[in-house]
Design a protein around this motif. Structure first.
Motif, PDB file in Angstrom:
ATOM      1  N   GLY A   1      10.666 -50.534   4.356  1.00 55.91           N
ATOM      2  CA  GLY A   1      10.187 -51.784   4.932  1.00 55.91           C
ATOM      3  C   GLY A   1      11.286 -52.596   5.601  1.00 55.91           C
ATOM      4  O   GLY A   1      11.012 -53.376   6.516  1.00 55.91           O
ATOM      5  N   LEU A   2      12.535 -52.426   5.145  1.00 58.47           N
ATOM      6  CA  LEU A   2      13.646 -53.200   5.717  1.00 58.47           C
ATOM      7  C   LEU A   2      14.723 -52.327   6.349  1.00 58.47           C
ATOM      8  O   LEU A   2      15.818 -52.821   6.639  1.00 58.47           O
ATOM      9  CB  LEU A   2      14.281 -54.092   4.644  1.00 58.47           C
ATOM     10  CG  LEU A   2      13.542 -55.392   4.310  1.00 58.47           C
ATOM     11  CD1 LEU A   2      14.380 -56.240   3.353  1.00 58.47           C
ATOM     12  CD2 LEU A   2      13.229 -56.194   5.556  1.00 58.47           C
ATOM     13  N   CYS A   3      14.448 -51.046   6.581  1.00 61.04           N
ATOM     14  CA  CYS A   3      15.457 -50.212   7.246  1.00 61.04           C
ATOM     15  C   CYS A   3      15.344 -50.298   8.764  1.00 61.04           C
ATOM     16  O   CYS A   3      16.242 -49.822   9.477  1.00 61.04           O
ATOM     17  CB  CYS A   3      15.340 -48.757   6.794  1.00 61.04           C
ATOM     18  SG  CYS A   3      13.934 -47.853   7.483  1.00 61.04           S
ATOM     19  N   LEU A   4      14.281 -50.909   9.287  1.00 57.81           N
ATOM     20  CA  LEU A   4      14.117 -50.989  10.741  1.00 57.81           C
ATOM     21  C   LEU A   4      14.873 -52.153  11.395  1.00 57.81           C
ATOM     22  O   LEU A   4      15.402 -51.975  12.502  1.00 57.81           O
ATOM     23  CB  LEU A   4      12.633 -51.067  11.102  1.00 57.81           C
ATOM     24  CG  LEU A   4      11.758 -49.879  10.658  1.00 57.81           C
ATOM     25  CD1 LEU A   4      10.374 -49.999  11.267  1.00 57.81           C
ATOM     26  CD2 LEU A   4      12.390 -48.546  11.026  1.00 57.81           C
ATOM     27  N   PRO A   5      14.930 -53.367  10.797  1.00 56.04           N
ATOM     28  CA  PRO A   5      15.654 -54.455  11.469  1.00 56.04           C
ATOM     29  C   PRO A   5      17.076 -54.120  11.897  1.00 56.04           C
ATOM     30  O   PRO A   5      17.496 -54.552  12.986  1.00 56.04           O
ATOM     31  CB  PRO A   5      15.616 -55.585  10.425  1.00 56.04           C
ATOM     32  CG  PRO A   5      14.325 -55.362   9.704  1.00 56.04           C
ATOM     33  CD  PRO A   5      14.205 -53.874   9.599  1.00 56.04           C
ATOM     34  N   PRO A   6      17.880 -53.362  11.108  1.00 59.14           N
ATOM     35  CA  PRO A   6      19.215 -53.015  11.609  1.00 59.14           C
ATOM     36  C   PRO A   6      19.187 -52.166  12.878  1.00 59.14           C
ATOM     37  O   PRO A   6      20.219 -52.033  13.557  1.00 59.14           O
ATOM     38  CB  PRO A   6      19.834 -52.223  10.442  1.00 59.14           C
ATOM     39  CG  PRO A   6      19.106 -52.704   9.228  1.00 59.14           C
ATOM     40  CD  PRO A   6      17.712 -52.961   9.690  1.00 59.14           C
TER      41      PRO A   6
ATOM     42  N   PHE B   1      14.717 -53.296  -1.231  1.00 61.10           N
ATOM     43  CA  PHE B   1      14.915 -54.346  -0.229  1.00 61.10           C
ATOM     44  C   PHE B   1      16.396 -54.672  -0.052  1.00 61.10           C
ATOM     45  O   PHE B   1      16.888 -54.831   1.068  1.00 61.10           O
ATOM     46  CB  PHE B   1      14.166 -55.617  -0.654  1.00 61.10           C
ATOM     47  CG  PHE B   1      12.758 -55.697  -0.140  1.00 61.10           C
ATOM     48  CD1 PHE B   1      12.356 -55.042   1.009  1.00 61.10           C
ATOM     49  CD2 PHE B   1      11.820 -56.456  -0.815  1.00 61.10           C
ATOM     50  CE1 PHE B   1      11.064 -55.125   1.484  1.00 61.10           C
ATOM     51  CE2 PHE B   1      10.509 -56.549  -0.357  1.00 61.10           C
ATOM     52  CZ  PHE B   1      10.135 -55.888   0.799  1.00 61.10           C
ATOM     53  N   ALA B   2      17.110 -54.801  -1.186  1.00 59.07           N
ATOM     54  CA  ALA B   2      18.526 -55.191  -1.122  1.00 59.07           C
ATOM     55  C   ALA B   2      19.389 -54.089  -0.521  1.00 59.07           C
ATOM     56  O   ALA B   2      20.367 -54.370   0.186  1.00 59.07           O
ATOM     57  CB  ALA B   2      19.018 -55.540  -2.528  1.00 59.07           C
ATOM     58  N   ALA B   3      19.037 -52.836  -0.785  1.00 59.82           N
ATOM     59  CA  ALA B   3      19.879 -51.719  -0.351  1.00 59.82           C
ATOM     60  C   ALA B   3      19.684 -51.375   1.120  1.00 59.82           C
ATOM     61  O   ALA B   3      20.621 -50.885   1.784  1.00 59.82           O
ATOM     62  CB  ALA B   3      19.599 -50.487  -1.210  1.00 59.82           C
ATOM     63  N   ALA B   4      18.489 -51.605   1.659  1.00 58.58           N
ATOM     64  CA  ALA B   4      18.159 -51.101   2.993  1.00 58.58           C
ATOM     65  C   ALA B   4      19.069 -51.615   4.109  1.00 58.58           C
ATOM     66  O   ALA B   4      19.630 -50.802   4.869  1.00 58.58           O
ATOM     67  CB  ALA B   4      16.696 -51.395   3.320  1.00 58.58           C
ATOM     68  N   PRO B   5      19.255 -52.932   4.287  1.00 58.72           N
ATOM     69  CA  PRO B   5      20.047 -53.389   5.437  1.00 58.72           C
ATOM     70  C   PRO B   5      21.488 -52.894   5.443  1.00 58.72           C
ATOM     71  O   PRO B   5      21.940 -52.346   6.463  1.00 58.72           O
ATOM     72  CB  PRO B   5      19.950 -54.917   5.338  1.00 58.72           C
ATOM     73  CG  PRO B   5      18.677 -55.171   4.594  1.00 58.72           C
ATOM     74  CD  PRO B   5      18.602 -54.069   3.591  1.00 58.72           C
ATOM     75  N   PRO B   6      22.258 -53.039   4.337  1.00 62.30           N
ATOM     76  CA  PRO B   6      23.664 -52.610   4.432  1.00 62.30           C
ATOM     77  C   PRO B   6      23.828 -51.100   4.552  1.00 62.30           C
ATOM     78  O   PRO B   6      24.676 -50.628   5.315  1.00 62.30           O
ATOM     79  CB  PRO B   6      24.283 -53.135   3.126  1.00 62.30           C
ATOM     80  CG  PRO B   6      23.141 -53.324   2.187  1.00 62.30           C
ATOM     81  CD  PRO B   6      21.983 -53.700   3.037  1.00 62.30           C
TER      82      PRO B   6
ATOM     83  N   THR C   1      20.422 -41.429  11.550  1.00 63.79           N
ATOM     84  CA  THR C   1      20.182 -42.291  10.394  1.00 63.79           C
ATOM     85  C   THR C   1      18.714 -42.245   9.986  1.00 63.79           C
ATOM     86  O   THR C   1      18.382 -42.099   8.798  1.00 63.79           O
ATOM     87  CB  THR C   1      20.590 -43.743  10.720  1.00 63.79           C
ATOM     88  OG1 THR C   1      21.998 -43.803  10.913  1.00 63.79           O
ATOM     89  CG2 THR C   1      20.191 -44.680   9.584  1.00 63.79           C
ATOM     90  N   LEU C   2      17.809 -42.373  10.953  1.00 61.91           N
ATOM     91  CA  LEU C   2      16.378 -42.338  10.631  1.00 61.91           C
ATOM     92  C   LEU C   2      15.961 -40.977  10.087  1.00 61.91           C
ATOM     93  O   LEU C   2      15.137 -40.890   9.163  1.00 61.91           O
ATOM     94  CB  LEU C   2      15.563 -42.703  11.866  1.00 61.91           C
ATOM     95  CG  LEU C   2      15.586 -44.185  12.235  1.00 61.91           C
ATOM     96  CD1 LEU C   2      14.982 -44.411  13.613  1.00 61.91           C
ATOM     97  CD2 LEU C   2      14.845 -45.020  11.194  1.00 61.91           C
TER      98      LEU C   2
END
Length: 405
Positions: A28-33, A149-154, A168-169
């Motif tokens: 859910g949060l791996c796309l914004p980066p 959620f916390a792990a996805a962006p960094p 990456t994807l």
């Protein structure tokens, strides 16, 4: 011969369900980066990039309740396996996209796969975990999602720098394949909560009536309003602290991180408490009132940076600890065989709450009133308690005649 320690059945159930829930939140949060590189690669606007995220979330929100009916009717395991596989392959396939419309379509398919998790997970946990350990199981489920959620962006951002966005994807997506295979391999230990067999048409009508009963609608309102409040913290706390108290952006971001760490820690604490008391509503009320008071205090008082971080950590701890008891309250209100559709329906309320309020909070800031954001957050948390108390009372009122039969 090397022997590994035996892992109990319930621990394996929690690990399997938690792994899938971690993935659903990570994806859910791996796309914004990806947004900056996607803008350059596909020549699209940030509004179009936001559309991909919005459609993914909207697909999940719309489909969750119908999936709950299907899970209760046909069983949770097949939907959990199929949904996880669809979500995993959709994220991986984005690495092969040549046009942005393909990204949007795959995001919607990922959202469709993601829709199975709350209905299927809670149906399996309710049927596989002993009641005395249900709170800790629910809390681990919620905790694993927060970690995702916390792990996805960094992690995603670091991988983009190392191997590029396409690889990456592919890597991030295909990591889900071993999780799917593990669920298939261990599926025999995933017991689902089942209700009495009924005629299909009668069961559908009765289930629909139950979802729109006063008790479940009030729980829907409770989760909706709580999520409306939470959206103000997640989306705007950094901006509010910067504009109202002059905190540097780095310190404000650290304060948000402190709140989120407190929330994650509180979730585990709340599971432990939920297994040791039946007074879940009282626990939720006390912690929510204290959490609202913390937000009003942070809003009204100019604190040093370290104190702001510490106080927000405490607020996050309180609000996180209140989450597992509320989930157990919902589980107790759902008859056997109805838990998937109930959690699917209520999860839709959470998604709606998160979608409704960010624009409202942003408008307050645009109009020069950032100090009102945390006041609204606190007010919504307190308002949610009216739904919770009424839902609990209504649930007991409905359950008593059923017991008498």
């Amino acid at each position: 011969m090397l022997r590994f320690p035996a892992i109990g059945r319930e621990a394996r159930v929690n690990a399997l369900i938690g792994s899938g829930h971690f993935l659903s939140h990570y994806y859910g949060l791996c796309l914004p980066p990806m947004f900056v590189v996607w803008q350059q690669s596909f020549g699209v606007s940030f509004a179009e990039l936001g559309l991909a995220m919005g459609l993914m979330s909207a697909t999940t929100a719309i489909v969750q309740a119908p999936v709950g009916f299907l899970v209760d009717r046909y069983g949770a395991r097949r939907f959990l396996i199929g949904g996880t596989m669809l979500m995993t392959l959709s994220i991986a396939a984005m690495g092969l996209a040549t046009e942005f419309w393909q990204i949007v379509l795959l995001a919607m398919l990922s959202g469709l796969g993601n829709s199975v998790f709350h209905p299927a997970d809670y149906a399996i946990l309710a049927g596989s975990i002993h009641r005395d350990r249900m709170g800790r199981s629910f809390s681990f489920h919620t905790f694993s999602g927060h970690v995702g959620f916390a792990a996805a962006p960094p992690i995603t951002a670091a991988l983009i720098l190392l191997i590029g966005w396409r690889n990456t994807l592919l890597v991030v997506g295909l990591v889900g394949i071993p999780v799917v295979l593990s669920i298939i391999w261990q599926s025999r230990i995933l017991t689902e909560q089942r209700g009495p067999r009924q005629d299909r048409k009668q069961n559908l009508a009765a289930s629909t009536r139950f979802l729109f009963s006063r008790s479940i609608l009030l729980f829907f309102g409770f989760f909706l309003v709580s999520s409306m409040a939470g959206a103000g913290i997640q989306s705007w706390l950094i901006t509010v602290l910067h504009q109202t108290h002059g905190l540097p952006l780095e310190a404000a971001a650290t304060a948000l991180t402190g709140y989120m760490i407190g929330t994650m820690s509180g979730v585990l604490l709340g599971g432990w408490v939920a297994d040791r008391t039946d007074r879940h509503l009282s626990f939720v009320v006390v912690l929510t009132v204290l959490g609202a008071a913390v937000m009003l205090f942070v809003n009204a008082v100019d604190l040093p940076q370290v104190a702001t971080i510490a106080v927000l950590f405490a607020g996050g701890l309180m609000m996180g600890a209140s989450r597992t008891p509320r989930d157990v309250m919902v589980k107790d209100a759902a008859p056997p065989g109805e838990i998937a559709k109930v959690f699917g329906f209520i999860s839709t309320g959470m998604s709606l709450g998160g979608a409704i309020m960010p624009v409202v909070y942003g408008s307050l800031i645009d109009y020069g009133r950032p100090q009102l954001v945390l006041v609204v957050v606190a007010g919504l948390w307190l308002a949610s308690l009216m739904f919770a108390g009424s839902a609990r009372a209504s649930g007991r009122a409905v359950a008593m005649p059923a017991a008498a039969d």
